[in-house]
Design a protein around this motif. Structure first.
Motif, PDB file in Angstrom:
ATOM      1  N   THR A 222     -27.087  52.123 -24.650  1.00  0.00           N
ATOM      2  CA  THR A 222     -27.268  52.423 -23.565  1.00  0.00           C
ATOM      3  C   THR A 222     -27.576  51.408 -22.864  1.00  0.00           C
ATOM      4  O   THR A 222     -27.398  50.939 -21.343  1.00  0.00           O
ATOM      5  N   PRO A 223     -28.408  49.590 -23.057  1.00  0.00           N
ATOM      6  CA  PRO A 223     -28.027  48.785 -22.317  1.00  0.00           C
ATOM      7  C   PRO A 223     -27.194  48.345 -21.626  1.00  0.00           C
ATOM      8  O   PRO A 223     -27.286  48.107 -20.670  1.00  0.00           O
ATOM      9  N   GLU A 224     -26.017  48.214 -22.531  1.00  0.00           N
ATOM     10  CA  GLU A 224     -24.669  47.555 -22.285  1.00  0.00           C
ATOM     11  C   GLU A 224     -24.024  48.916 -21.088  1.00  0.00           C
ATOM     12  O   GLU A 224     -23.900  47.939 -19.839  1.00  0.00           O
TER      13      GLU A 224
ATOM     14  N   VAL B 152     -25.713  50.620 -18.868  1.00  0.00           N
ATOM     15  CA  VAL B 152     -26.756  50.376 -17.769  1.00  0.00           C
ATOM     16  C   VAL B 152     -26.280  48.785 -17.012  1.00  0.00           C
ATOM     17  O   VAL B 152     -26.301  48.736 -15.755  1.00  0.00           O
ATOM     18  N   CYS B 153     -26.598  47.903 -18.059  1.00  0.00           N
ATOM     19  CA  CYS B 153     -26.204  46.950 -17.558  1.00  0.00           C
ATOM     20  C   CYS B 153     -24.399  46.634 -16.463  1.00  0.00           C
ATOM     21  O   CYS B 153     -24.566  46.062 -15.689  1.00  0.00           O
TER      22      CYS B 153
ATOM     23  N   LEU C  27     -27.699  39.209 -18.987  1.00  0.00           N
ATOM     24  CA  LEU C  27     -27.435  40.235 -19.077  1.00  0.00           C
ATOM     25  C   LEU C  27     -26.308  40.465 -20.131  1.00  0.00           C
ATOM     26  O   LEU C  27     -26.498  40.986 -20.765  1.00  0.00           O
TER      27      LEU C  27
ATOM     28  N   ILE D  42     -27.681  39.854 -23.434  1.00  0.00           N
ATOM     29  CA  ILE D  42     -28.792  40.859 -23.978  1.00  0.00           C
ATOM     30  C   ILE D  42     -27.392  42.272 -24.207  1.00  0.00           C
ATOM     31  O   ILE D  42     -27.518  42.627 -25.717  1.00  0.00           O
ATOM     32  N   ASN D  43     -26.569  42.487 -24.324  1.00  0.00           N
ATOM     33  CA  ASN D  43     -25.385  43.140 -24.502  1.00  0.00           C
ATOM     34  C   ASN D  43     -24.926  43.344 -25.920  1.00  0.00           C
ATOM     35  O   ASN D  43     -25.049  43.622 -27.138  1.00  0.00           O
TER      36      ASN D  43
ATOM     37  N   PHE E  29     -27.494  43.513 -28.594  1.00  0.00           N
ATOM     38  CA  PHE E  29     -28.044  44.765 -29.372  1.00  0.00           C
ATOM     39  C   PHE E  29     -26.700  44.957 -29.916  1.00  0.00           C
ATOM     40  O   PHE E  29     -26.652  46.402 -30.862  1.00  0.00           O
TER      41      PHE E  29
END
Length: 306
Positions: free
Chosen positions: A199-201, A203-204, A223, A226-227, A230
């Motif tokens: 999900t974070p990837e 969204v980014c 960002l 962070i991807n 995860f």
């Protein structure tokens, strides 16, 4: 594949963050995204295959008596999943390239990877790579996020509907239904971990696609880091979760580890004796419970003749 990602991609990313130099140069800029996207594809298509297997198990008329799948069939499915995932990830090799930039703060030359197709590619290939770059965000979101989640949810809903109907008619034994529910919980757990980590990837990717001109390079690099964090977290947690939830697989893994360790190897006579005693116990219990009892002896006449 999770092991390959952790073994190869994680050291390259850590080395790049510490030294601002790219380990293996341009090769790592192309191989690391290729392996990371292939990891998403392997997980996606594996979850779909597991969902289909659970659906067949629920809709089979004699699911408890289904034959064990042959090893050749399993290897063929794994080959299709792996080869298909790697084939869909080939554009990542042509999309990324190494770029050097001088830092304004430290005046040092820093190396980083950027999505920019090489101008030396043939015209037809170059146009295909550009098309992939423009559609990459929605391809990620549709294939590697929506597909496994929707597929797993739909298969689980159908399976639960059929299982609830069969519970009313009491068509299956308690042991088999518990095994099926345990396998379904394993797939749900794997899907939840995959959805939370991807999900974070996604969204980014959407944020970067629409707000990239207004964001600094440091924010984009953060960002991206962070991807990747995860992704590495998913690759670390998924095998552990699978070994913990799937008890036969976890037991087989522990047996293999004990066989590899010299100190864990017990004497063969005791193991064979315990195996033989276990087999005798299972045979005796199966004979006692499965074999129909003979007709009981006639009851003695008690009381008066009338």
């Amino acid at each position: 594949w999770d092991f390959l990602v952790l073994f190869f991609c994680l050291p390259v990313v850590i080395f790049n963050e510490i030294t601002k130099k790219r380990l293996l140069g341009d090769v790592s800029c192309r191989i690391v995204p290729f392996m990371e996207v292939s990891s998403l594809g392997v997980t996606t298509f594996s979850l779909c295959a597991l969902g289909i297997d659970r659906f067949h198990a629920a809709t089979s008329p004699q699911a408890s008596a289904r034959p064990i799948e042959q090893c050749q069939s399993i290897i063929a499915k794994l080959a299709v999943i792996w080869v298909g995932s790697m084939t869909l990830s080939v554009p990542e090799i042509l999309l990324w390239q190494l770029v050097q930039d001088t830092s304004s703060v430290s005046s040092m030359v820093a190396e980083y990877c950027t999505m920019k197709p090489s101008s030396n590619l043939p015209e037809s290939v170059y146009s295909l790579v550009l098309t992939y770059q423009n559609a990459r965000m929605w391809w990620y979101f549709g294939c590697y996020f929506c597909l496994p989640i929707l597929f797993t949810v739909s298969c689980q809903l159908v399976t639960r509907r059929i299982s609830s109907t069969e519970k009313k008619t009491e068509c299956r034994g308690n042991k088999h239904s518990q095994c099926e529910s345990h396998l379904n919980c394993t797939i749900i757990g794997l899907t939840i971990i995959y959805g939370l980590c991807t999900t974070p990837e996604n969204v980014c990717n959407i944020v970067v696609a629409y707000m990239s001109p207004d964001m600094s390079k440091q924010t984009l690099d953060l960002l991206n880091l962070i991807n990747q964090f995860f992704l590495f977290f998913k690759c670390s947690v998924t095998p552990v979760l699978l070994l913990c939830l799937c008890r036969p697989l976890g037991q087989a893994f522990m047996d293999c580890c004990c066989c590899c360790c010299e100190g864990c190897g017990p004497d063969t006579t005791s193991s064979e004796g315990s195996a033989d005693s276990k087999l005798k116990t299972e045979m005796s219990s199966s004979i006692f419970f499965d074999k129909p009892r003979e007709s009981p002896p006639p009851l003695l006449a008690l009381g008066t003749p009338c």
